[in-house]
Motif scaffolding. Structure first.
Motif, PDB file in Angstrom:
ATOM      1  N   ALA A 115     -31.043  13.848 -35.911  1.00 35.98           N
ATOM      2  CA  ALA A 115     -30.460  15.037 -36.432  1.00 35.98           C
ATOM      3  C   ALA A 115     -29.232  15.370 -35.814  1.00 35.98           C
ATOM      4  O   ALA A 115     -29.092  15.236 -34.614  1.00 35.98           O
ATOM      5  CB  ALA A 115     -31.552  16.514 -36.456  1.00 35.98           C
ATOM      6  N   PRO A 116     -28.346  16.210 -36.706  1.00 39.74           N
ATOM      7  CA  PRO A 116     -26.951  16.488 -36.065  1.00 39.74           C
ATOM      8  C   PRO A 116     -27.411  17.371 -34.692  1.00 39.74           C
ATOM      9  O   PRO A 116     -28.042  18.372 -34.988  1.00 39.74           O
ATOM     10  CB  PRO A 116     -26.191  17.491 -36.985  1.00 39.74           C
ATOM     11  CG  PRO A 116     -27.056  16.806 -38.405  1.00 39.74           C
ATOM     12  CD  PRO A 116     -28.380  16.380 -38.105  1.00 39.74           C
TER      13      PRO A 116
ATOM     14  N   GLY B  93     -33.506  21.106 -39.634  1.00 39.19           N
ATOM     15  CA  GLY B  93     -32.938  19.893 -39.592  1.00 39.19           C
ATOM     16  C   GLY B  93     -31.992  19.586 -38.486  1.00 39.19           C
ATOM     17  O   GLY B  93     -31.388  18.441 -38.824  1.00 39.19           O
ATOM     18  N   TYR B  94     -31.870  20.332 -37.422  1.00 41.03           N
ATOM     19  CA  TYR B  94     -30.937  20.109 -36.439  1.00 41.03           C
ATOM     20  C   TYR B  94     -31.596  19.758 -35.108  1.00 41.03           C
ATOM     21  O   TYR B  94     -32.719  19.863 -35.027  1.00 41.03           O
ATOM     22  CB  TYR B  94     -29.758  21.352 -36.111  1.00 41.03           C
ATOM     23  CG  TYR B  94     -28.862  21.413 -37.278  1.00 41.03           C
ATOM     24  CD1 TYR B  94     -27.641  20.838 -37.434  1.00 41.03           C
ATOM     25  CD2 TYR B  94     -29.226  22.389 -38.275  1.00 41.03           C
ATOM     26  CE1 TYR B  94     -27.025  20.908 -38.509  1.00 41.03           C
ATOM     27  CE2 TYR B  94     -28.572  22.539 -39.708  1.00 41.03           C
ATOM     28  CZ  TYR B  94     -27.362  21.927 -39.611  1.00 41.03           C
ATOM     29  OH  TYR B  94     -26.474  21.895 -40.600  1.00 41.03           O
ATOM     30  N   ARG B  95     -30.789  19.271 -34.242  1.00 40.92           N
ATOM     31  CA  ARG B  95     -31.383  18.889 -32.738  1.00 40.92           C
ATOM     32  C   ARG B  95     -30.594  19.850 -31.840  1.00 40.92           C
ATOM     33  O   ARG B  95     -29.713  19.513 -31.303  1.00 40.92           O
ATOM     34  CB  ARG B  95     -30.880  17.215 -32.518  1.00 40.92           C
ATOM     35  CG  ARG B  95     -31.591  16.932 -31.213  1.00 40.92           C
ATOM     36  CD  ARG B  95     -30.951  15.633 -30.505  1.00 40.92           C
ATOM     37  NE  ARG B  95     -31.871  15.141 -29.699  1.00 40.92           N
ATOM     38  CZ  ARG B  95     -31.043  14.060 -28.787  1.00 40.92           C
ATOM     39  NH1 ARG B  95     -30.395  13.577 -29.342  1.00 40.92           N
ATOM     40  NH2 ARG B  95     -31.865  13.733 -27.937  1.00 40.92           N
TER      41      ARG B  95
ATOM     42  N   ARG C 123     -24.719  24.412 -41.952  1.00 42.28           N
ATOM     43  CA  ARG C 123     -24.617  23.424 -43.446  1.00 42.28           C
ATOM     44  C   ARG C 123     -23.462  23.322 -44.204  1.00 42.28           C
ATOM     45  O   ARG C 123     -23.378  22.263 -44.880  1.00 42.28           O
ATOM     46  CB  ARG C 123     -25.790  24.451 -44.216  1.00 42.28           C
ATOM     47  CG  ARG C 123     -27.143  24.042 -43.827  1.00 42.28           C
ATOM     48  CD  ARG C 123     -28.184  25.099 -44.498  1.00 42.28           C
ATOM     49  NE  ARG C 123     -29.727  24.799 -44.053  1.00 42.28           N
ATOM     50  CZ  ARG C 123     -30.623  25.505 -44.481  1.00 42.28           C
ATOM     51  NH1 ARG C 123     -30.421  26.662 -45.183  1.00 42.28           N
ATOM     52  NH2 ARG C 123     -31.885  25.329 -44.077  1.00 42.28           N
TER      53      ARG C 123
ATOM     54  N   ALA D 102     -27.365  18.873 -42.440  1.00 45.26           N
ATOM     55  CA  ALA D 102     -28.498  18.079 -41.986  1.00 45.26           C
ATOM     56  C   ALA D 102     -29.219  17.591 -43.148  1.00 45.26           C
ATOM     57  O   ALA D 102     -29.396  18.205 -44.377  1.00 45.26           O
ATOM     58  CB  ALA D 102     -29.362  19.125 -40.965  1.00 45.26           C
TER      59      ALA D 102
END
Length: 258
Positions: A13-14, A40-42, A250, A255
């Motif tokens: 993930a980004p 959806g991110y890291r 976003r 993501a």
């Protein structure tokens, strides 16, 4: 030395790196932590040297280099940087010196290299120094809480900031020797990442002025002032700031749906 840190989310993930203010440590991002991973991110958050669980420096050091070393250790080539207050100065240095490593910048009430400090801010610093020199650590903590927590920050927020600031004072005052950070020269014109510059209407004027000035200093920046916020909006109204951050990310670092 690798900074003490946490990582969440999927490895592919980004990456979003969260940099704390000078009165807090990485725990200031507790409210955003899970939501960024769910979006959806890291997320990666770290403690600068002398804060939280990172030890005090034992030699001259660079916060920016420490963060870049952490990214290398984690195998992250490129990341969005979300930073609060003095963490914003670190984020800007990284984005200027290594623009290829930074995908986006979200700066909350950020400091700015080269900013001429106002008389108000100098007076706050002098009062803090005086209390610490007199051994009144509790008094210095309360000064920081009263100064930096805005009107939306209730008792729980004040207690959280109180605990993080007390931890920093205790760790730093116990050090046998004090080392100043290395100040690198860099040009903000080199920053290529899109930037969201956030200010709080109830913050000290210095930080409001910095946020308003950033669109004129960076190639791609916009300023948003939060009418309800003090200096630590991510703690004062966490859900509103999370929504603002996720919306910005976003639009700049999409993501994958998860």
């Amino acid at each position: 030395m690798t900074l003490s840190h946490d990582v969440a989310g999927a490895d592919d993930a980004p990456a979003v790196v969260l940099l704390h203010s000078g009165v807090c440590d990485r725990r200031m991002w507790d409210a955003q932590w899970t939501d960024l991973a769910d979006a959806g991110y890291r997320p990666v958050r770290c403690d600068f040297r002398g804060f939280g669980r990172s030890p005090v420096p034992d030699r001259p050091y660079s916060n920016a280099d420490d963060v870049l070393e952490l990214l290398d250790t984690l195998g992250i080539e490129r990341a969005a940087l979300v930073a609060s207050s003095s963490g914003g100065r670190v984020a800007l240095e990284i984005a200027a010196r290594r623009p290829e490593r930074v995908s986006a910048l979200a700066l909350l009430c950020s400091a700015l290299p080269g900013h001429e400090v106002s008389a108000e801010l100098r007076e706050i610093g002098a009062r803090e120094d005086g209390l610490l020199e007199a051994g009144d650590v509790a008094g210095a903590v309360e000064l920081m809480v009263d100064t930096w927590v805005g009107p939306e920050g209730g008792p729980d927020v004040r207690e959280a900031v109180r605990g993080m600031q007390r931890r920093a004072f205790d760790v730093q005052l116990a050090a046998l020797e004090e080392f100043e950070p290395i100040r690198a020269e860099f040009d903000l014109a080199a920053v290529t990442a899109p930037c969201l510059a956030v200010s709080g209407a109830h913050d000290v004027a210095d930080f409001r002025e910095i946020a308003a000035a950033l669109p004129g200093l960076l190639a791609d920046a916009r300023h948003v002032e939060l009418p309800w916020a003090g200096h630590l909006p991510s703690l004062e109204r966490p859900s509103a700031v999370t929504e603002l951050l996720v919306g910005f990310l976003r639009g700049t670092v999409p993501a994958a749906d998860r």
